[in-house]
Design a protein around this motif. Sequence first.
Motif, PDB file in Angstrom:
ATOM      1  N   GLY A 235       0.949  -1.096   0.228  1.00  0.00           N
ATOM      2  CA  GLY A 235      -0.024   0.096  -0.006  1.00  0.00           C
ATOM      3  C   GLY A 235       0.737   1.303  -0.066  1.00  0.00           C
ATOM      4  N   GLY A 236       1.878   1.272   0.828  1.00  0.00           N
ATOM      5  CA  GLY A 236       2.894   2.342   0.919  1.00  0.00           C
ATOM      6  C   GLY A 236       3.357   2.749  -0.510  1.00  0.00           C
ATOM      7  N   ILE A 237       3.995   1.632  -1.172  1.00  0.00           N
ATOM      8  CA  ILE A 237       4.562   1.876  -2.608  1.00  0.00           C
ATOM      9  C   ILE A 237       3.547   2.191  -3.428  1.00  0.00           C
ATOM     10  N   GLY A 238       2.529   1.700  -3.356  1.00  0.00           N
ATOM     11  CA  GLY A 238       1.315   1.759  -4.316  1.00  0.00           C
ATOM     12  C   GLY A 238       0.829   3.253  -4.242  1.00  0.00           C
ATOM     13  N   GLY A 239       0.764   3.874  -3.091  1.00  0.00           N
ATOM     14  CA  GLY A 239       0.221   5.203  -2.818  1.00  0.00           C
ATOM     15  C   GLY A 239       1.543   6.138  -3.472  1.00  0.00           C
ATOM     16  N   PHE A 240       2.674   5.902  -3.149  1.00  0.00           N
ATOM     17  CA  PHE A 240       3.448   6.791  -3.465  1.00  0.00           C
ATOM     18  C   PHE A 240       3.927   6.849  -4.844  1.00  0.00           C
ATOM     19  N   LEU A 241       3.877   5.857  -5.395  1.00  0.00           N
ATOM     20  CA  LEU A 241       4.048   5.813  -7.055  1.00  0.00           C
ATOM     21  C   LEU A 241       2.924   6.147  -7.715  1.00  0.00           C
ATOM     22  N   ASP A 242       1.695   6.116  -7.155  1.00  0.00           N
ATOM     23  CA  ASP A 242       0.514   6.576  -7.657  1.00  0.00           C
ATOM     24  C   ASP A 242       0.543   8.091  -7.864  1.00  0.00           C
ATOM     25  N   ALA A 243       0.888   8.763  -6.458  1.00  0.00           N
ATOM     26  CA  ALA A 243       0.986  10.251  -6.715  1.00  0.00           C
ATOM     27  C   ALA A 243       2.155  10.494  -7.596  1.00  0.00           C
ATOM     28  N   VAL A 244       3.199  10.102  -7.550  1.00  0.00           N
ATOM     29  CA  VAL A 244       4.157  10.543  -8.433  1.00  0.00           C
ATOM     30  C   VAL A 244       3.995  10.598  -9.954  1.00  0.00           C
ATOM     31  N   GLY A 245       3.427   9.248 -10.141  1.00  0.00           N
ATOM     32  CA  GLY A 245       2.916   9.053 -11.857  1.00  0.00           C
ATOM     33  C   GLY A 245       1.665   9.448 -12.098  1.00  0.00           C
ATOM     34  N   GLY A 246       0.790  10.171 -11.522  1.00  0.00           N
ATOM     35  CA  GLY A 246      -0.467  10.380 -11.962  1.00  0.00           C
ATOM     36  C   GLY A 246      -1.146   9.391 -11.951  1.00  0.00           C
ATOM     37  N   GLY A 247      -0.985   8.041 -11.414  1.00  0.00           N
ATOM     38  CA  GLY A 247      -1.687   7.035 -11.542  1.00  0.00           C
ATOM     39  C   GLY A 247      -0.571   5.861 -11.399  1.00  0.00           C
ATOM     40  N   GLY A 248      -1.152   4.670 -11.032  1.00  0.00           N
ATOM     41  CA  GLY A 248      -0.424   3.713 -11.141  1.00  0.00           C
ATOM     42  C   GLY A 248      -0.643   2.471  -9.763  1.00  0.00           C
ATOM     43  N   TRP A 249      -1.614   3.087  -8.805  1.00  0.00           N
ATOM     44  CA  TRP A 249      -2.159   2.225  -7.690  1.00  0.00           C
ATOM     45  C   TRP A 249      -2.607   1.032  -8.226  1.00  0.00           C
TER      46      TRP A 249
END
Length: 248
Positions: free
Chosen positions: A137-151
């Motif tokens: 969840g932590g990695i998914g949330g971080f990368l989702d914010a950075v990439g504009g999507g990715g969760w």
Amino acid sequence: MIEEGFWQIVAIGFAAQLVDGALGMAYGLTSTSLLLTLGYSPAAASASVHLAEVATTAVSAGSHIHLRNVDWKLVRPLAIAGILGGVAGAGLLAAGAGEALRPFVSVYLALMGCVILWKAFRNVPGIRPPRGLVPLGGIGGFLDAVGGGGWGPIVSGTLVASGSSARHMIGSSIAAEFFVTVAITVTFAGHLGLQDFGIAALALVVGGVPAAPFAALIVRAVPRRALMIGVGMLIVALGIYGVTRAWA
């Protein structure tokens, strides 16, 4: 006067949400890519997409809850860790960082997609409950914010790869994503101000909200193997696309 490209963004929002609700991914990545081609900055594109996703994920999560596709034992750790990771990622992106991580994310996605396809074609039954929900969840949330999507590709893809019930993994991921999206949106608003969200967010909402209930029905009706194949192929395609963009 409606901004040029408004209805094109509406159409993309509808198609992206239909795929996202059914497979648990691709709304943010598809929508952000479009906004970047229209000249939005990475931070403004991600902010617009996440503001739109507050509405679309609420409708999508509600539909999955109604159809009993959600396991709340998965949602809680994913949501809490995702919120923390998402706030950190949004803060970094608003400060101008984050691009260096994209090629590594793309390689991970391609590999995870291959794992899902391997399990789908081998017809492996549910082996064990998914593990490592907090770091996921932590990695998914971080990368989702950075990439504009990715969760979706990161979290839904990893959960489906565990071999458990695909519809429950996807529904639980989408339910957790709602809370993560709200946190990311609030963080962007604090850093950028509401002026950076623009009319693009409205267009994405107009297109995405009507598609959400249909997507939840699709994921309930489609067989497990077909869902896994669809998820795997989409993740591989997104991963390859990300790698080619990074090397271009």
